[in-house]
Design a protein around this motif. Structure first.
Motif, PDB file in Angstrom:
ATOM      1  N   TRP A 249      12.569 -10.653  -5.069  1.00  9.02           N
ATOM      2  CA  TRP A 249      11.483 -10.876  -3.795  1.00  9.02           C
ATOM      3  C   TRP A 249      10.393 -10.279  -3.642  1.00  9.02           C
ATOM      4  O   TRP A 249       9.260 -10.755  -3.148  1.00  9.02           O
ATOM      5  N   CYS A 250      10.561  -8.968  -3.667  1.00 14.90           N
ATOM      6  CA  CYS A 250       9.128  -8.161  -3.617  1.00 14.90           C
ATOM      7  C   CYS A 250       8.365  -8.430  -4.562  1.00 14.90           C
ATOM      8  O   CYS A 250       7.166  -8.382  -4.215  1.00 14.90           O
ATOM      9  N   THR A 251       8.679  -8.499  -5.913  1.00 17.14           N
ATOM     10  CA  THR A 251       7.609  -8.875  -6.686  1.00 17.14           C
ATOM     11  C   THR A 251       6.871 -10.142  -6.785  1.00 17.14           C
ATOM     12  O   THR A 251       5.608 -10.229  -6.736  1.00 17.14           O
ATOM     13  N   LEU A 252       7.465 -11.083  -6.315  1.00 18.11           N
ATOM     14  CA  LEU A 252       7.053 -12.493  -6.032  1.00 18.11           C
ATOM     15  C   LEU A 252       5.927 -12.212  -4.808  1.00 18.11           C
ATOM     16  O   LEU A 252       4.955 -12.816  -4.725  1.00 18.11           O
ATOM     17  N   ASN A 253       6.564 -11.577  -3.776  1.00 23.28           N
ATOM     18  CA  ASN A 253       5.443 -11.413  -2.682  1.00 23.28           C
ATOM     19  C   ASN A 253       4.475 -10.585  -2.917  1.00 23.28           C
ATOM     20  O   ASN A 253       3.602 -10.629  -2.327  1.00 23.28           O
ATOM     21  N   SER A 254       4.621  -9.482  -3.599  1.00 25.34           N
ATOM     22  CA  SER A 254       3.458  -8.515  -4.144  1.00 25.34           C
ATOM     23  C   SER A 254       2.326  -9.412  -4.671  1.00 25.34           C
ATOM     24  O   SER A 254       1.183  -9.178  -4.488  1.00 25.34           O
ATOM     25  N   GLN A 255       2.950 -10.338  -5.553  1.00 26.38           N
ATOM     26  CA  GLN A 255       1.687 -11.352  -6.081  1.00 26.38           C
ATOM     27  C   GLN A 255       0.865 -12.079  -5.067  1.00 26.38           C
ATOM     28  O   GLN A 255      -0.402 -12.520  -5.193  1.00 26.38           O
ATOM     29  N   LYS A 256       1.692 -12.696  -4.042  1.00 27.85           N
ATOM     30  CA  LYS A 256       1.308 -13.495  -2.890  1.00 27.85           C
ATOM     31  C   LYS A 256       0.221 -12.719  -2.140  1.00 27.85           C
ATOM     32  O   LYS A 256      -0.740 -13.004  -1.663  1.00 27.85           O
ATOM     33  N   ILE A 257       0.639 -11.279  -1.793  1.00 31.99           N
ATOM     34  CA  ILE A 257      -0.246 -10.360  -1.049  1.00 31.99           C
ATOM     35  C   ILE A 257      -1.590 -10.324  -1.838  1.00 31.99           C
ATOM     36  O   ILE A 257      -2.511 -10.284  -1.108  1.00 31.99           O
ATOM     37  N   TYR A 258      -1.624  -9.922  -3.204  1.00 33.77           N
ATOM     38  CA  TYR A 258      -2.872  -9.897  -3.815  1.00 33.77           C
ATOM     39  C   TYR A 258      -3.547 -11.168  -3.771  1.00 33.77           C
ATOM     40  O   TYR A 258      -4.903 -11.170  -3.667  1.00 33.77           O
ATOM     41  N   GLY A 259      -2.737 -12.280  -3.800  1.00 35.45           N
ATOM     42  CA  GLY A 259      -3.669 -13.523  -3.843  1.00 35.45           C
ATOM     43  C   GLY A 259      -4.417 -13.951  -2.554  1.00 35.45           C
ATOM     44  O   GLY A 259      -5.148 -14.701  -2.460  1.00 35.45           O
ATOM     45  N   LYS A 260      -3.963 -13.376  -1.367  1.00 36.45           N
ATOM     46  CA  LYS A 260      -4.366 -13.553  -0.194  1.00 36.45           C
ATOM     47  C   LYS A 260      -5.729 -12.763   0.001  1.00 36.45           C
ATOM     48  O   LYS A 260      -6.248 -12.810   1.027  1.00 36.45           O
ATOM     49  N   ILE A 261      -5.848 -11.675  -0.788  1.00 40.04           N
ATOM     50  CA  ILE A 261      -6.918 -10.806  -0.673  1.00 40.04           C
ATOM     51  C   ILE A 261      -8.295 -11.590  -1.323  1.00 40.04           C
ATOM     52  O   ILE A 261      -8.279 -12.018  -2.206  1.00 40.04           O
ATOM     53  N   LYS A 262      -9.235 -11.637  -0.145  1.00 41.30           N
ATOM     54  CA  LYS A 262     -10.275 -12.638  -0.544  1.00 41.30           C
ATOM     55  C   LYS A 262     -11.631 -11.674  -1.317  1.00 41.30           C
ATOM     56  O   LYS A 262     -12.556 -11.640  -0.970  1.00 41.30           O
ATOM     57  N   LEU A 263     -10.888 -11.370  -2.837  1.00 38.06           N
ATOM     58  CA  LEU A 263     -12.097 -10.624  -3.371  1.00 38.06           C
ATOM     59  C   LEU A 263     -12.163 -11.116  -4.746  1.00 38.06           C
ATOM     60  O   LEU A 263     -10.923 -11.971  -5.058  1.00 38.06           O
ATOM     61  N   LYS A 264     -13.052 -10.994  -5.804  1.00 39.44           N
ATOM     62  CA  LYS A 264     -12.918 -11.555  -6.996  1.00 39.44           C
ATOM     63  C   LYS A 264     -11.693 -10.834  -7.717  1.00 39.44           C
ATOM     64  O   LYS A 264     -11.269  -9.558  -7.367  1.00 39.44           O
ATOM     65  N   SER A 265     -11.228 -11.426  -8.736  1.00 35.68           N
ATOM     66  CA  SER A 265     -10.147 -10.525  -9.528  1.00 35.68           C
ATOM     67  C   SER A 265     -10.560  -9.378 -10.038  1.00 35.68           C
ATOM     68  O   SER A 265      -9.735  -8.180 -10.000  1.00 35.68           O
ATOM     69  N   SER A 266     -11.575  -9.227 -10.520  1.00 37.72           N
ATOM     70  CA  SER A 266     -12.172  -8.020 -11.135  1.00 37.72           C
ATOM     71  C   SER A 266     -12.253  -6.874  -9.974  1.00 37.72           C
ATOM     72  O   SER A 266     -12.117  -5.844 -10.366  1.00 37.72           O
ATOM     73  N   THR A 267     -12.390  -7.089  -9.032  1.00 35.03           N
ATOM     74  CA  THR A 267     -12.572  -6.364  -7.669  1.00 35.03           C
ATOM     75  C   THR A 267     -11.261  -5.963  -7.252  1.00 35.03           C
ATOM     76  O   THR A 267     -10.781  -4.590  -6.883  1.00 35.03           O
ATOM     77  N   LYS A 268     -10.505  -6.944  -7.174  1.00 35.18           N
ATOM     78  CA  LYS A 268      -9.006  -6.708  -6.604  1.00 35.18           C
ATOM     79  C   LYS A 268      -8.316  -5.870  -7.638  1.00 35.18           C
ATOM     80  O   LYS A 268      -7.418  -5.127  -7.292  1.00 35.18           O
ATOM     81  N   MET A 269      -8.501  -5.752  -8.928  1.00 38.55           N
ATOM     82  CA  MET A 269      -7.799  -5.088  -9.822  1.00 38.55           C
ATOM     83  C   MET A 269      -8.039  -3.586  -9.754  1.00 38.55           C
ATOM     84  O   MET A 269      -7.198  -2.708 -10.273  1.00 38.55           O
ATOM     85  N   ILE A 270      -9.200  -3.006  -9.084  1.00 38.73           N
ATOM     86  CA  ILE A 270      -9.432  -1.763  -8.825  1.00 38.73           C
ATOM     87  C   ILE A 270      -8.220  -0.889  -8.003  1.00 38.73           C
ATOM     88  O   ILE A 270      -8.103   0.125  -8.220  1.00 38.73           O
TER      89      ILE A 270
END
Length: 517
Positions: A249-270
């Motif tokens: 449950w936590c693994t899938l939701n951690s991905q969803k949380i990252y997905g909701k961050i309105k930044l480019k993938s390269s920026t979110k990866m920081i």
């Protein structure tokens, strides 16, 4: 079409060719996986040196965080450039083998290698096994194209490479074979077994020439838990089953949380790389795959420290994997499972009078149980931990805990993690409907399971998906030309022809007819 015709009419001579091709896949995969394993081992070593240097030279900390941010941005750009290089790699392999996704093997190998090394040298809590599986599958795919293989043989060589990759990553050839059967295919096939075991054994033999015969986890000699203490295993199995459900449950939701961050993938990866910087300074034991955690799990540790290790490793693993950075969850989840076992062992030994010599047993058993609850591949989990510890003394207790953890996870209707990750991947790639018709045809092989909908039914009574036709039935050594009144028996291998563009949807429909879950 000529390759498809060969599959239908020529089964005996193709087996010898398949063995030789699988052998080559195993050999080539071993060198790729060995190189990756060495690279990550050195990356992990330098990661701890890097953070230790910061703690002793605090003036350099701001500059190190700038370096981590740059590395995170680079890894983000890598994942943007080659999306299939991100994450574990196992869902991608399942998707490609299942016909859902197209593969870019050379690109994936190149970017996965670089991204994985950069992630580990920065300290992210990721493993080598998922990427090794993907690197092996890509190696098998490259060779299948060199051999001009049919679609069926291509799948077999990819799964052989996946098995060989896991074998080289963990010195666990049988686990590599079972992983393909239990996780990728989800059914037993003599042809799959033949190809995967050839590749896995070849890969493991070469890997042992480089890494030696020592197991990945060396707990020394362990004393079997007496039958009078087996009531503890029931409690432990329940705990691991519930913990595995929570992990998924936590693994899938951690991905969803990252997905909701309105930044480019390269920026979110920081983000995870900066977290790694903080954790590397205040609690470095939970960095990277988790070898440092295993060394810290002992009865001499305090209860507070064991709790802190478990929570810290769990949270940092969620932050690391949820970001989509190149790296697996396989090894970290084993470490988390071992931490649960250490905590359980500490409590029952210190507060319930259990013999302290069983402490390591609880760690080992919990790895298998936690893996089973999360991945839902109990046989693979049992054999994997047996091979990784090089001990059979805990086989019975491993099995009991794994079965209980499996039942608990099923009762909570928690979907196996790699299936859930594949579903997310397919949604991300907008794969949810039939493709347009294609002039290219493929052959799909399925085994009729005992108790399946297709067992003891005539072909005319089987409702096949559109654009699908059963063209051959293999029963033992015999090949049967199918007719309307031909009765399908358990153990039969049916070969179905369909359009290449409909492959993934046809596979799902056929598996629903032939498989019992």
């Amino acid at each position: 079409m000529s390759n498809n015709f060969d599959i239908i009419t020529n089964s005996s001579t193709s087996k010898l060719k398949l063995v030789l091709k699988s052998l080559l896949v195993g050999v080539m995969t071993s060198f790729v996986a060995i190189l990756y394993r060495y690279a990550l081992a050195y990356a992990e070593e330098y990661s701890f040196i890097f953070y230790n240097f910061q703690r002793n030279n605090k003036w350099i900390i701001p500059f190190c965080f700038i370096i981590l941010a740059i590395i995170g941005w680079i890894v983000g750009k890598i994942v943007e450039k080659e999306p299939f290089s991100g994450g574990s790699g196992i869902p991608q392999v399942k998707g490609i083998v299942g016909g859902y996704l197209t593969n870019r093997p050379i690109s994936i190998i190149f970017y996965k290698f670089i991204g994985g090394v950069l992630s580990i040298i920065s300290g992210l809590s990721l493993g080598r096994e998922g990427p090794s599986v993907q690197l092996g599958a890509c190696t098998g795919d490259i060779l299948s194209k060199k051999f001009k293989s049919s679609r069926l043989e291509r799948r077999l060589l990819m799964s052989s490479g996946a098995s060989a990759g896991l074998a080289a990553a963990f010195n666990a050839p049988l686990s590599g074979v079972l992983f393909s059967l239990e996780e990728i295919y989800k059914y037993f096939s003599p042809l799959v077994l033949l190809s995967t075991i050839t590749a896995a054994v070849a890969s493991d033999f070469i890997a042992k020439e480089f890494f030696g015969l020592q197991p990945v986890f060396n707990f020394g000699k362990t004393t079997p838990i007496p039958l009078t203490n087996y009531w503890l295993l029931i409690i432990l199995g329940l705990i691991l089953g519930i913990s595995g459900v929570f992990y998924n449950w936590c693994t899938l939701n951690s991905q969803k949380i990252y997905g909701k961050i309105k930044l480019k993938s390269s920026t979110k990866m920081i983000i995870p790389f900066l977290f790694a910087g903080v954790i590397g300074l205040i609690f470095p034991v939970v960095l990277c795959g988790g070898h440092a955690v295993i060394e810290s799990l002992s009865l001499s540790s305090t209860l507070e420290l064991l709790i802190l290790i478990l929570i810290g490793k769990f949270i940092f693993s969620m932050i690391s994997f949820g970001s989509g950075a190149p790296g697996g969850i396989f090894f970290p989840l084993l470490i988390i499972g071992g931490s649960i076992g250490a905590l359980f062992g500490y409590v029952v030994i210190n507060y319930f009078g259990v013999n302290p010599e069983f402490f390591n047993n609880f760690i080992i058993i919990s790895m298998a149980g936690y893996f089973t609850a999360i991945v839902r591949a109990p046989i693979t989990g049992i054999i994997l931990i047996t091979e990784m510890t090089n001990s059979l003394s805990h086989l019975l207790s491993l099995t009991i805990v794994s079965i209980i953890a499996y039942i608990v996870a099923e009762a909570f209707k928690s979907k196996p993690i790699y299936d859930s990750l594949l579903d997310s991947l397919l949604k991300k790639n907008n794969i949810n409907e039939y493709h347009k018709e294609s002039t290219k045809k493929i052959i799909i092989a399925n085994i009729i399971h005992f108790g399946s909908k297709a067992e003891n039914k005539t072909i005319k009574d089987i409702v096949l998906p559109p654009n699908a036709l059963i063209v051959s039935i293999k029963r033992g050594q015999a090949t049967i030309v199918p007719k309307g009144d031909t009765i399908l028996k358990a153990g039969d291998e049916i070969l179905t022809m369909t359009d290449l563009s409909n492959e993934w949807k046809i596979r799902e429909s056929l598996e629903a007819l032939t498989t019992v879950y």
